[in-house]
Design a protein around this motif. Structure first.
Motif, mmCIF file in Angstrom:
data_model
loop_
_atom_site.group_PDB
_atom_site.id
_atom_site.type_symbol
_atom_site.label_atom_id
_atom_site.label_comp_id
_atom_site.label_asym_id
_atom_site.label_seq_id
_atom_site.Cartn_x
_atom_site.Cartn_y
_atom_site.Cartn_z
ATOM 1 N N ALA A 1 0.844 -1.188 0.000
ATOM 2 C CA ALA A 1 0.000 0.000 0.000
ATOM 3 C C ALA A 1 0.877 1.234 0.000
ATOM 4 O O ALA A 1 2.038 1.194 0.437
ATOM 5 C CB ALA A 1 -0.931 0.001 1.205
ATOM 6 N N ILE A 2 0.305 2.339 -0.474
ATOM 7 C CA ILE A 2 1.043 3.597 -0.524
ATOM 8 C C ILE A 2 0.081 4.733 -0.223
ATOM 9 O O ILE A 2 -1.035 4.791 -0.747
ATOM 10 C CB ILE A 2 1.717 3.778 -1.902
ATOM 11 C CG1 ILE A 2 2.550 5.062 -1.938
ATOM 12 C CG2 ILE A 2 0.712 3.736 -3.041
ATOM 13 C CD1 ILE A 2 3.474 5.148 -3.138
ATOM 14 N N THR A 3 0.509 5.643 0.653
ATOM 15 C CA THR A 3 -0.331 6.784 0.997
ATOM 16 C C THR A 3 -0.190 7.870 -0.069
ATOM 17 O O THR A 3 0.650 7.787 -0.960
ATOM 18 C CB THR A 3 0.069 7.352 2.355
ATOM 19 O OG1 THR A 3 1.379 7.957 2.240
ATOM 20 C CG2 THR A 3 0.095 6.277 3.428
ATOM 21 N N SER A 4 -0.993 8.906 0.070
ATOM 22 C CA SER A 4 -0.932 10.006 -0.886
ATOM 23 C C SER A 4 0.400 10.746 -0.823
ATOM 24 O O SER A 4 0.797 11.391 -1.790
ATOM 25 C CB SER A 4 -2.086 10.978 -0.633
ATOM 26 O OG SER A 4 -2.010 11.483 0.686
ATOM 27 N N ARG A 5 1.094 10.602 0.299
ATOM 28 C CA ARG A 5 2.395 11.261 0.447
ATOM 29 C C ARG A 5 3.555 10.335 0.128
ATOM 30 O O ARG A 5 4.712 10.723 0.262
ATOM 31 C CB ARG A 5 2.540 11.816 1.860
ATOM 32 C CG ARG A 5 1.534 12.912 2.168
ATOM 33 C CD ARG A 5 1.805 13.567 3.508
ATOM 34 N NE ARG A 5 0.870 14.670 3.767
ATOM 35 C CZ ARG A 5 0.946 15.468 4.818
ATOM 36 N NH1 ARG A 5 1.902 15.285 5.717
ATOM 37 N NH2 ARG A 5 0.067 16.433 4.973
ATOM 38 N N GLY A 6 3.237 9.095 -0.257
ATOM 39 C CA GLY A 6 4.288 8.191 -0.686
ATOM 40 C C GLY A 6 4.805 7.223 0.353
ATOM 41 O O GLY A 6 5.759 6.489 0.095
ATOM 42 N N ARG A 7 4.185 7.186 1.521
ATOM 43 C CA ARG A 7 4.600 6.220 2.534
ATOM 44 C C ARG A 7 4.113 4.843 2.113
ATOM 45 O O ARG A 7 2.948 4.684 1.757
ATOM 46 C CB ARG A 7 4.055 6.590 3.894
ATOM 47 C CG ARG A 7 4.411 5.578 4.989
ATOM 48 C CD ARG A 7 3.938 6.043 6.336
ATOM 49 N NE ARG A 7 4.685 7.209 6.794
ATOM 50 C CZ ARG A 7 4.503 7.776 7.992
ATOM 51 N NH1 ARG A 7 3.594 7.301 8.806
ATOM 52 N NH2 ARG A 7 5.210 8.818 8.330
ATOM 53 N N THR A 8 4.986 3.853 2.201
ATOM 54 C CA THR A 8 4.651 2.515 1.713
ATOM 55 C C THR A 8 4.616 1.488 2.847
ATOM 56 O O THR A 8 5.234 1.659 3.903
ATOM 57 C CB THR A 8 5.656 2.055 0.648
ATOM 58 O OG1 THR A 8 6.979 2.078 1.208
ATOM 59 C CG2 THR A 8 5.603 2.962 -0.565
ATOM 60 N N ASN A 9 3.918 0.400 2.574
ATOM 61 C CA ASN A 9 3.793 -0.704 3.519
ATOM 62 C C ASN A 9 3.719 -1.987 2.706
ATOM 63 O O ASN A 9 3.015 -2.035 1.691
ATOM 64 C CB ASN A 9 2.519 -0.534 4.362
ATOM 65 C CG ASN A 9 2.361 -1.642 5.363
ATOM 66 O OD1 ASN A 9 3.310 -2.024 6.022
ATOM 67 N ND2 ASN A 9 1.149 -2.176 5.485
ATOM 68 N N TYR A 10 4.446 -3.027 3.143
ATOM 69 C CA TYR A 10 4.509 -4.273 2.392
ATOM 70 C C TYR A 10 4.242 -5.484 3.287
ATOM 71 O O TYR A 10 4.590 -5.495 4.465
ATOM 72 C CB TYR A 10 5.900 -4.464 1.761
ATOM 73 C CG TYR A 10 6.253 -3.436 0.726
ATOM 74 C CD1 TYR A 10 6.974 -2.303 1.068
ATOM 75 C CD2 TYR A 10 5.875 -3.607 -0.608
ATOM 76 C CE1 TYR A 10 7.303 -1.344 0.119
ATOM 77 C CE2 TYR A 10 6.197 -2.658 -1.561
ATOM 78 C CZ TYR A 10 6.915 -1.540 -1.194
ATOM 79 O OH TYR A 10 7.234 -0.602 -2.146
ATOM 80 N N ALA A 11 3.673 -6.509 2.691
ATOM 81 C CA ALA A 11 3.589 -7.800 3.362
ATOM 82 C C ALA A 11 5.004 -8.363 3.472
ATOM 83 O O ALA A 11 5.837 -8.158 2.585
ATOM 84 C CB ALA A 11 2.705 -8.755 2.570
ATOM 85 N N ASP A 12 5.259 -9.072 4.552
ATOM 86 C CA ASP A 12 6.605 -9.628 4.757
ATOM 87 C C ASP A 12 7.030 -10.526 3.598
ATOM 88 O O ASP A 12 8.214 -10.572 3.240
ATOM 89 C CB ASP A 12 6.646 -10.418 6.064
ATOM 90 C CG ASP A 12 6.595 -9.522 7.288
ATOM 91 O OD1 ASP A 12 6.266 -10.035 8.373
ATOM 92 O OD2 ASP A 12 6.873 -8.312 7.159
ATOM 93 N N SER A 13 6.078 -11.217 3.018
ATOM 94 C CA SER A 13 6.393 -12.190 1.972
ATOM 95 C C SER A 13 6.894 -11.545 0.674
ATOM 96 O O SER A 13 7.463 -12.240 -0.164
ATOM 97 C CB SER A 13 5.160 -13.047 1.669
ATOM 98 O OG SER A 13 4.092 -12.225 1.229
ATOM 99 N N VAL A 14 6.695 -10.234 0.509
ATOM 100 C CA VAL A 14 7.102 -9.581 -0.742
ATOM 101 C C VAL A 14 8.158 -8.496 -0.532
ATOM 102 O O VAL A 14 8.631 -7.904 -1.507
ATOM 103 C CB VAL A 14 5.892 -8.971 -1.478
ATOM 104 C CG1 VAL A 14 4.803 -10.031 -1.695
ATOM 105 C CG2 VAL A 14 5.325 -7.761 -0.745
ATOM 106 N N LYS A 15 8.527 -8.245 0.716
ATOM 107 C CA LYS A 15 9.526 -7.210 0.983
ATOM 108 C C LYS A 15 10.833 -7.526 0.259
ATOM 109 O O LYS A 15 11.320 -8.652 0.281
ATOM 110 C CB LYS A 15 9.775 -7.096 2.489
ATOM 111 C CG LYS A 15 8.682 -6.365 3.238
ATOM 112 C CD LYS A 15 8.996 -6.271 4.731
ATOM 113 C CE LYS A 15 7.883 -5.533 5.457
ATOM 114 N NZ LYS A 15 8.135 -5.478 6.928
ATOM 115 N N GLY A 16 11.380 -6.505 -0.383
ATOM 116 C CA GLY A 16 12.625 -6.679 -1.115
ATOM 117 C C GLY A 16 12.438 -7.172 -2.537
ATOM 118 O O GLY A 16 13.382 -7.168 -3.332
#
Length: 122
Positions: free
Chosen positions: A50-65
């Protein structure tokens, strides 16, 4: 009326890459967070990135990197770059967006795309 349209899915070999796009259109005043979810057969839908309107991101552990989410606010479009794909990444990928329209409600409503199939197989 707001519409989300995903594109970019397909069949790829393990280790390969795909880039998904999600374009929002319609009566859009403002978009808050945009995200990508996926659902594999027999499993629940899960958040991928996910990504906020300001560009902050969040990832599931399984796809990080391996995966990277981005957005172009001028085009109301989000992207998901998927690298080093694995067979377990096979799923239908859905775009989600929190959108405020021009109705004057000042409320962000959740919108979903129709989904795009990603299959990772040799």
């Amino acid at each position: 009326q707001v519409q989300l349209v995903e594109s970019g899915g397909g069949l790829v070999q393990p280790g390969g890459s795909l880039r998904l796009s999600c374009a929002a259109s319609g009566s859009i005043f403002r978009i808050n967070a945009m995200g990508w979810y996926r659902q594999a057969p027999g499993k629940e839908r899960e958040l991928v990135a996910a990504i906020t309107s300001r560009g902050r991101t969040n990832y599931a552990d399984s796809v990080k990197g391996r995966f990277a989410v981005s957005r172009d606010n001028a085009k109301n479009t989000a992207y998901l770059q998927m690298n080093s794909l694995k067979p377990e990444d096979t799923a239908v990928y859905y775009c989600n967006a929190e959108i405020m329209d021009y109705s004057g409600s000042n409320v962000y409503n959740q919108h979903w795309g129709q989904g795009t199939q990603v299959t990772v197989s040799s």
